[in-house]
Design a protein around this motif. Structure first.
Motif, mmCIF file in Angstrom:
data_model
loop_
_atom_site.group_PDB
_atom_site.id
_atom_site.type_symbol
_atom_site.label_atom_id
_atom_site.label_comp_id
_atom_site.label_asym_id
_atom_site.label_seq_id
_atom_site.Cartn_x
_atom_site.Cartn_y
_atom_site.Cartn_z
ATOM 1 N N ILE A 1 -1.172 22.311 60.979
ATOM 2 C CA ILE A 1 -1.109 21.091 61.794
ATOM 3 C C ILE A 1 -1.525 19.876 60.972
ATOM 4 O O ILE A 1 -0.987 18.795 61.159
ATOM 5 C CB ILE A 1 -1.891 21.203 63.125
ATOM 6 N N ARG A 2 -2.444 20.057 60.051
ATOM 7 C CA ARG A 2 -2.819 18.941 59.182
ATOM 8 C C ARG A 2 -1.666 18.591 58.248
ATOM 9 O O ARG A 2 -1.322 17.413 58.078
ATOM 10 C CB ARG A 2 -4.066 19.276 58.368
ATOM 11 N N ASP A 3 -1.060 19.604 57.629
ATOM 12 C CA ASP A 3 0.048 19.346 56.712
ATOM 13 C C ASP A 3 1.218 18.663 57.419
ATOM 14 O O ASP A 3 1.818 17.734 56.873
ATOM 15 C CB ASP A 3 0.523 20.641 56.054
ATOM 16 N N LEU A 4 1.557 19.127 58.610
ATOM 17 C CA LEU A 4 2.651 18.497 59.357
ATOM 18 C C LEU A 4 2.330 17.043 59.666
ATOM 19 O O LEU A 4 3.183 16.168 59.542
ATOM 20 C CB LEU A 4 2.932 19.267 60.647
ATOM 21 N N ARG A 5 1.093 16.794 60.065
ATOM 22 C CA ARG A 5 0.687 15.414 60.371
ATOM 23 C C ARG A 5 0.792 14.537 59.132
ATOM 24 O O ARG A 5 1.377 13.445 59.171
ATOM 25 C CB ARG A 5 -0.740 15.393 60.926
ATOM 26 N N GLU A 6 0.242 15.022 58.025
ATOM 27 C CA GLU A 6 0.273 14.241 56.788
ATOM 28 C C GLU A 6 1.692 14.068 56.258
ATOM 29 O O GLU A 6 2.034 12.990 55.754
ATOM 30 C CB GLU A 6 -0.614 14.897 55.733
ATOM 31 N N ASP A 7 2.526 15.105 56.372
ATOM 32 C CA ASP A 7 3.919 15.006 55.930
ATOM 33 C C ASP A 7 4.683 13.941 56.709
ATOM 34 O O ASP A 7 5.672 13.392 56.211
ATOM 35 C CB ASP A 7 4.637 16.347 56.073
ATOM 36 N N ASN A 8 4.239 13.663 57.921
ATOM 37 C CA ASN A 8 4.894 12.657 58.764
ATOM 38 C C ASN A 8 4.156 11.315 58.736
ATOM 39 O O ASN A 8 4.414 10.450 59.571
ATOM 40 C CB ASN A 8 5.003 13.179 60.197
ATOM 41 N N ASP A 9 3.246 11.174 57.776
ATOM 42 C CA ASP A 9 2.481 9.923 57.597
ATOM 43 C C ASP A 9 1.802 9.462 58.883
ATOM 44 O O ASP A 9 1.848 8.285 59.234
ATOM 45 C CB ASP A 9 3.385 8.813 57.039
ATOM 46 N N LEU A 10 1.179 10.409 59.571
ATOM 47 C CA LEU A 10 0.482 10.101 60.816
ATOM 48 C C LEU A 10 -1.018 10.249 60.618
ATOM 49 O O LEU A 10 -1.472 10.987 59.745
ATOM 50 C CB LEU A 10 0.946 11.040 61.933
ATOM 51 N N LYS A 11 -1.757 9.554 61.439
ATOM 52 C CA LYS A 11 -3.212 9.663 61.434
ATOM 53 C C LYS A 11 -3.639 10.603 62.558
ATOM 54 O O LYS A 11 -2.893 10.808 63.523
ATOM 55 C CB LYS A 11 -3.836 8.290 61.616
#
Length: 72
Positions: free
Chosen positions: A5-15
């Motif tokens: 879930i962290r990787d997906l968030r970071e891959d989508n440039d989200l905080k």
């Protein structure tokens, strides 16, 4: 799951704040989900899978295939 879930968030440039708002939870609580300090509720896993366009099995680490299953 927490790394996915962290990787997906970071891959989508989200905080974390962005995802916490989507899930309607506090950012500090969402942070605990990412760090594995609290289990991610099934309803949140379902919402995140839809949000990112992946399967819940991918979020749970049961498969490396991101593509979600067809909906009935």
């Amino acid at each position: 799951m927490n790394l996915r879930i962290r990787d997906l968030r970071e891959d989508n440039d989200l905080k974390q704040r962005d995802i916490a708002e989507y899930l309607i939870c506090d950012q500090s609580l969402y942070s605990k989900y990412e760090r594995g300090e609290r289990p991610l509720p099934l309803e949140y896993a379902d919402k995140l899978a839809d949000y990112y366009g992946v399967s819940v099995d991918y979020l749970l680490g049961r498969t490396n295939i991101k593509k979600p299953y067809p909906k009935k």
